[in-house]
Design a protein around this motif. Structure first.
Motif, mmCIF file in Angstrom:
data_model
loop_
_atom_site.group_PDB
_atom_site.id
_atom_site.type_symbol
_atom_site.label_atom_id
_atom_site.label_comp_id
_atom_site.label_asym_id
_atom_site.label_seq_id
_atom_site.Cartn_x
_atom_site.Cartn_y
_atom_site.Cartn_z
ATOM 1 N N UNK A 121 0.283 -1.455 0.067
ATOM 2 C CA UNK A 121 0.015 -0.312 -0.239
ATOM 3 C C UNK A 121 0.853 1.267 -0.201
ATOM 4 N N UNK A 122 0.148 2.357 -0.701
ATOM 5 C CA UNK A 122 1.080 3.591 -0.489
ATOM 6 C C UNK A 122 0.287 4.585 0.879
ATOM 7 N N UNK A 123 1.338 5.003 1.419
ATOM 8 C CA UNK A 123 1.099 6.298 2.786
ATOM 9 C C UNK A 123 0.856 7.636 1.664
ATOM 10 N N UNK A 124 -0.898 8.125 2.031
ATOM 11 C CA UNK A 124 -0.745 9.519 1.427
ATOM 12 C C UNK A 124 -1.080 10.269 2.503
ATOM 13 N N UNK A 125 -0.740 11.765 1.523
ATOM 14 C CA UNK A 125 -0.666 12.794 2.128
ATOM 15 C C UNK A 125 -1.733 13.950 1.756
ATOM 16 N N UNK A 126 -3.071 14.646 1.561
ATOM 17 C CA UNK A 126 -2.988 14.912 0.410
ATOM 18 C C UNK A 126 -4.199 16.775 0.844
ATOM 19 N N UNK A 127 -3.603 17.343 0.087
ATOM 20 C CA UNK A 127 -4.328 18.721 0.564
ATOM 21 C C UNK A 127 -5.350 19.009 -0.654
ATOM 22 N N UNK A 148 -5.548 0.732 10.220
ATOM 23 C CA UNK A 148 -6.088 2.537 10.540
ATOM 24 C C UNK A 148 -5.621 4.131 10.034
ATOM 25 N N UNK A 149 -3.767 3.474 9.740
ATOM 26 C CA UNK A 149 -3.562 4.635 9.001
ATOM 27 C C UNK A 149 -2.465 4.463 7.584
ATOM 28 N N UNK A 150 -2.184 6.152 7.689
ATOM 29 C CA UNK A 150 -1.985 6.029 6.207
ATOM 30 C C UNK A 150 -1.706 6.487 5.589
ATOM 31 N N UNK A 151 -3.654 7.253 5.564
ATOM 32 C CA UNK A 151 -3.801 7.971 4.632
ATOM 33 C C UNK A 151 -4.383 9.435 5.803
ATOM 34 N N UNK A 152 -4.081 10.625 5.123
ATOM 35 C CA UNK A 152 -4.306 12.137 5.649
ATOM 36 C C UNK A 152 -5.013 12.831 4.948
ATOM 37 N N UNK A 153 -5.879 13.427 5.218
ATOM 38 C CA UNK A 153 -6.311 14.218 4.415
ATOM 39 C C UNK A 153 -5.466 15.781 5.851
ATOM 40 N N UNK A 154 -4.730 16.434 5.078
ATOM 41 C CA UNK A 154 -3.129 17.212 5.207
ATOM 42 C C UNK A 154 -3.636 18.728 5.876
ATOM 43 N N UNK A 155 -4.458 19.453 4.839
ATOM 44 C CA UNK A 155 -5.178 20.557 5.156
ATOM 45 C C UNK A 155 -5.420 21.342 3.228
ATOM 46 N N UNK A 156 -5.208 22.344 3.394
ATOM 47 C CA UNK A 156 -5.659 22.601 2.205
ATOM 48 C C UNK A 156 -4.666 22.574 1.112
ATOM 49 N N UNK A 157 -5.450 22.826 -0.147
ATOM 50 C CA UNK A 157 -4.018 22.937 -1.104
ATOM 51 C C UNK A 157 -2.418 22.716 -1.124
ATOM 52 N N UNK A 158 -2.000 22.119 -0.956
ATOM 53 C CA UNK A 158 -0.459 22.216 -0.761
ATOM 54 C C UNK A 158 0.173 21.374 0.445
ATOM 55 N N UNK A 159 -1.312 21.795 1.226
ATOM 56 C CA UNK A 159 -0.654 20.698 2.581
ATOM 57 C C UNK A 159 0.105 19.243 2.452
ATOM 58 N N UNK A 160 -0.620 18.760 1.500
ATOM 59 C CA UNK A 160 0.250 17.576 1.115
ATOM 60 C C UNK A 160 1.461 17.216 0.108
ATOM 61 N N UNK A 161 1.431 18.342 -0.166
ATOM 62 C CA UNK A 161 2.973 18.485 -0.352
ATOM 63 C C UNK A 161 3.946 18.700 0.585
ATOM 64 N N UNK A 162 3.442 19.645 1.434
ATOM 65 C CA UNK A 162 4.267 20.261 2.472
ATOM 66 C C UNK A 162 4.587 18.791 2.961
ATOM 67 N N UNK A 163 3.310 18.408 3.181
ATOM 68 C CA UNK A 163 3.653 17.268 4.560
ATOM 69 C C UNK A 163 4.683 16.035 3.722
ATOM 70 N N UNK A 164 4.633 15.702 2.139
ATOM 71 C CA UNK A 164 5.765 14.360 2.277
ATOM 72 C C UNK A 164 7.196 15.091 2.004
ATOM 73 N N UNK A 165 6.991 16.848 1.492
ATOM 74 C CA UNK A 165 8.347 17.094 1.492
ATOM 75 C C UNK A 165 8.927 16.450 3.158
#
Ligand SMILES: NC(=O)C1=CN([C@@H]2O[C@H](COP(=O)(O)OP(=O)(O)OC[C@H]3O[C@@H](n4cnc5c(N)ncnc54)[C@H](O)[C@@H]3O)[C@@H](O)[C@H]2O)C=CC1
Ligand SMILES: O=C(CO)[C@H](O)[C@H](O)COP(=O)(O)O
Length: 291
Positions: A121-127, A148-165
């Motif tokens: 599976x792929x851990x996912x961080x999305x914005x 239970x873990x491995x995916x999160x709606x991290x925030x607004x646009x940009x938050x997913x890539x910021x979290x991945x960074x």
């Protein structure tokens, strides 16, 4: 649901397979025709029923930009673009605004898991906006690891890539720590089997981790890494992490040092150490080594 997937390399190829295994329809496009289901982006878009979701999984920068530009021309209001590559988070707001002007939604998604993601599976961080995320949710559910873990709606646009960074910045520093410990163990005579020390650390220790497991895999393939050259590339995330740290005045000594260690790995000789040697010689008469 139906998904268009652009970029079918090490990541996208396996992601297509994992999403299909979950029962969804995926139409894949890659500029390499050997990998693709269709011959063009427009054929991909025509093959999907509106409202469409198209996931972009190509190298960050020019390839992602041109793909999103083209999708902006081909898609219709109500459709959604997901950027799943390792794009710089500062690109996301621009992409979201350009697409929003055409009524197209945008979600940025940091993806972790590498070539192991098909099975693990792929851990996912999305914005992005809630309604855009909701439209992609079945694909997120297909890609994420079980549990239970491995995916999160991290925030607004940009938050997913910021979290991945930041995830990748941590990845740099963790790898550097294992690498430094490994070199020190290899250096001394008293430790006779470094690989077995690493293997033993895989259970019970404070420092057990998946990266440690992968280090043991690598040592099993090549016990002293004799087949490799000590040269490490980087593809941007570490630099952007350090830049964000500077912008926010947050001290990141470990991550910064691990990025700089990669730069040092690309030098055959060290210009700065020549200067150190020259100065020690100038002020203290200390010996230098000549070429
Ligand atoms: N390999 C990894 O461990 C991870 C990679 N990523 C990110 O995922 C993205 C893809 O990475 P990989 O699959 O590893 O790269 P890759 O180089 O294996 O695959 C990229 C694919 O995109 C295709 N492509 C390039 N430009 C294109 C274009 N304009 N239109 C259509 N197809 C195009 C290439 O032909 C290739 O098949 C990158 O942004 C990368 O940073 C994210 C997480 C982990
Ligand atoms: O995102 C990843 C892992 O999490 C990719 O493998 C990425 O390419 C690693 O970063 P770098 O290439 O800078 O070492």
């Amino acid at each position: 649901m139906e998904l268009g997937l652009v970029g079918l390399g090490k990541m996208g190829g396996n992601m297509r397979e994992r999403i299909r295994r979950a029962g969804h329809t995926v139409i894949g496009y890659d500029r390499n025709p050997d990998l693709a289901d269709v011959h063009s982006l427009s054929e991909l878009v025509d093959g999907l029923q509106a409202p469409r979701v198209v996931w972009v999984m190509v190298p960050a920068g020019a390839a992602t930009q041109s793909t999103i530009d083209e999708l902006g021309e081909l898609l219709s209001p109500g459709d959604i673009v997901v950027d799943g590559g390792n794009s710089r988070w500062t690109d996301d707001e621009k992409h979201a605004e350009e697409l929003a002007a055409k009524g197209i939604g945008f979600v940025d998604c940091g993806v972790s898991g590498g070539v192991w993601g098909l099975e693990n599976g792929y851990a996912l961080m999305y914005g992005g906006d809630k309604e855009h995320v909701a439209a992609v949710q079945p694909v997120f559910d297909a890609l994420k690891p079980e549990g239970d873990f491995g995916a999160v709606h991290a925030g607004k646009v940009g938050a997913g890539h910021f979290a991945k960074m930041v995830h990748n910045g941590i990845e740099y520093a963790m790898m550097q720590a294992y690498a430094e410990g490994w070199e020190l163990l290899e250096k001394v005579d008293s430790v006779t089997d470094v690989r077995e020390v690493f293997r033993s650390w895989q259970e019970g220790t404070v420092i057990r981790s998946w990266l440690l497991d992968l280090a043991v895999n690598a040592l099993d393939e090549d016990e002293h890494l004799e087949q490799l050259r000590g040269y490490a590339q980087d593809s941007g995330e570490g630099r952007w992490t350090v830049e964000a740290a500077i912008d926010n005045a947050v001290p990141l000594p470990a991550i910064t040092a691990s990025l700089f260690a990669r730069f040092a790995s690309r030098q055959d000789d060290s210009p700065q150490m020549k200067m150190i040697a020259a100065l020690r010689n100038q002020f203290g008469g200390h010996a230098v080594e000549k070429k």
